[in-house]
Design an enzyme around this catalytic site. Structure first.
Site, PDB file in Angstrom:
ATOM      1  N   ASP A 196       0.831  -1.199   0.000  1.00 50.90           N
ATOM      2  CA  ASP A 196       0.000   0.000   0.000  1.00 50.90           C
ATOM      3  C   ASP A 196       0.867   1.252   0.000  1.00 50.90           C
ATOM      4  O   ASP A 196       0.694   2.145   0.825  1.00 50.90           O
ATOM      5  CB  ASP A 196      -0.931  -0.009   1.213  1.00 50.90           C
ATOM      6  CG  ASP A 196      -1.950   1.123   1.149  1.00 50.90           C
ATOM      7  OD1 ASP A 196      -2.310   1.528   0.025  1.00 50.90           O
ATOM      8  OD2 ASP A 196      -2.371   1.601   2.217  1.00 50.90           O
ATOM      9  N   CYS A 197       1.832   1.314  -0.898  1.00 49.39           N
ATOM     10  CA  CYS A 197       2.643   2.531  -1.019  1.00 49.39           C
ATOM     11  C   CYS A 197       1.771   3.654  -1.565  1.00 49.39           C
ATOM     12  O   CYS A 197       1.028   3.465  -2.527  1.00 49.39           O
ATOM     13  CB  CYS A 197       3.815   2.292  -1.969  1.00 49.39           C
ATOM     14  SG  CYS A 197       4.926   0.989  -1.450  1.00 49.39           S
ATOM     15  N   LYS A 198       1.868   4.813  -0.944  1.00 48.01           N
ATOM     16  CA  LYS A 198       1.043   5.933  -1.373  1.00 48.01           C
ATOM     17  C   LYS A 198       1.574   6.595  -2.646  1.00 48.01           C
ATOM     18  O   LYS A 198       0.864   7.325  -3.322  1.00 48.01           O
ATOM     19  CB  LYS A 198       0.949   6.962  -0.244  1.00 48.01           C
ATOM     20  CG  LYS A 198       0.122   6.469   0.944  1.00 48.01           C
ATOM     21  CD  LYS A 198       0.006   7.549   2.018  1.00 48.01           C
ATOM     22  CE  LYS A 198      -1.003   7.156   3.101  1.00 48.01           C
ATOM     23  NZ  LYS A 198      -0.711   5.875   3.739  1.00 48.01           N
ATOM     24  N   LYS A 199       2.848   6.348  -2.968  1.00 46.64           N
ATOM     25  CA  LYS A 199       3.459   6.927  -4.154  1.00 46.64           C
ATOM     26  C   LYS A 199       4.151   5.832  -4.949  1.00 46.64           C
ATOM     27  O   LYS A 199       4.320   4.702  -4.472  1.00 46.64           O
ATOM     28  CB  LYS A 199       4.468   8.008  -3.753  1.00 46.64           C
ATOM     29  CG  LYS A 199       3.867   9.156  -2.949  1.00 46.64           C
ATOM     30  CD  LYS A 199       4.952  10.129  -2.478  1.00 46.64           C
ATOM     31  CE  LYS A 199       4.369  11.216  -1.598  1.00 46.64           C
ATOM     32  NZ  LYS A 199       5.411  12.130  -1.078  1.00 46.64           N
TER      33      LYS A 199
END
Length: 341
Positions: free
Chosen positions: A250-253
């Site tokens: 769940d990396c935001k970037k």
């Protein structure tokens, strides 16, 4: 080019000379010369710097350093000794020498406190840590810094507004026995250093360190420890494959965004114009810093290459000193305003 800044530049305590000689024998065909050079923080080092156009050097304690000490109290005591010694040596040379803090990474609160002391009392410019911290009764455990228990440390780094250099160390314990013992020529610069640091940095990405601390600035050496050459493939799997399989990533970037905003790479020990040009295209010249990796490498090779390679003047100036001046908030230092041709 005059006024270059370098920041992966090792030194060692003279009282540990025998250990230094043993370590030097793994990386140098002249261990006696290497030992003398790495124990000198000022005279020989500054003479080389002046000869080859280096205006400012940021010193750091040599690998594996405190990260090789698996007793927490011994590691902390050594870190404090190293930092006090460096501060005393460099204080007479404010326009040519700075330092990274050495930290024991057994305890995040303790590491945060020592970093704070070094930055506020001594004016140190950040920290350099040699990958994972050895731990456990026999030294076979490894402490990574990518879990939420390390948030207190990373918050301190960002509050102090200093960068953190994630430097390699040699593989030890079970990892050494299982992977590297029968492949010893691959230990160090050929493979193991990049293997360790790239795992650690990508762990920080995937475990959300940069999402929780978006202003955190991490430096890695040796033109990115192989990661820039895999950016497309990493991004492809993070964005186009793993998220579709829903494994919890769940990396935001994107990985490229983390490199644009949180990661710097240096030229330390990697003096290839072809490779540098690739990295300029892949991560951008605004995120690259010149370095030597002295005394494991020499000034002549590093500076001769950088000063004479084909590159536009703007990028030579940025990589050679302007990026470092911005990252470390450097004021005037020796030759810092010299014209770049």
């Amino acid at each position: 080019m005059r006024g270059k800044v370098i920041l992966e530049e090792a030194w060692a305590l003279p009282r540990l000379e025998e250990k230094t000689k043993w370590w030097a024998s793994l990386f140098s065909h002249e261990p006696e010369k290497h030992t003398q050079e790495i124990q000198d923080l000022t005279e020989t080092r500054l003479a080389y710097a002046d000869k080859h156009g280096v205006g400012y050097t940021i010193l750091s304690y040599t690998a594996p350093g405190v990260q090789d000490i698996f007793d927490p109290k011994e590691a902390q005591a050594l870190a404090v000794e190293i930092n006090d010694y460096a501060a005393e040596k460099i204080k007479a040379h404010p326009d040519t020498l700075g330092s990274f803090a050495t930290l024991s990474m057994h305890n995040p609160e303790e590491a945060a406190a020592e970093l704070t002391r070094c930055v506020k009392e001594y004016g140190f410019l950040g920290a350099l840590v040699n990958d994972t911290q050895r731990a456990g009764a026999d030294g076979d455990d490894m402490i990574f810094y990518d879990g939420p228990e390390w948030d207190v440390f990373w918050k301190t780094v960002t509050d102090l507004d200093v960068p953190f250099y994630l430097h390699p160390r040699n593989p030890t314990g079970t990892i050494h026995e299982k992977l590297w013992k029968d492949r010893s020529w691959l230990i160090g610069p050929p493979l193991s250093f990049a293997h360790g640091v790239s795992l650690h940095l990508l762990g920080m990405v995937t475990n959300g360190v940069f999402d929780r601390h978006p202003k955190l600035q991490i430096i890695i050496g040796h033109l990115g420890e192989h990661i820039p050459f895999d950016l497309w493939r990493i991004n492809h799997w993070f964005e186009d494959r793993k998220k579709l399989l829903n494994p919890g990533l769940d990396c935001k970037k994107t990985i490229r965004e983390y490199f644009n905003e949180n990661v710097w790479i240096t030229t330390s020990g990697h003096f290839s114009t072809t490779t540098l040009n690739f990295c300029c295209n892949e991560v951008g010249s605004d995120r690259i810093l010149f370095s030597v990796d002295y005394p494991f490498e020499n000034f002549e090779d590093a500076c001769g290459w950088f000063d004479n390679m084909e590159i536009n003047t703007a990028d030579r100036k940025k990589i050679g000193r302007e990026n470092a001046k911005k990252l470390f908030k450097l004021g005037k230092y020796k030759d810092s305003e010299t014209k770049v041709i």
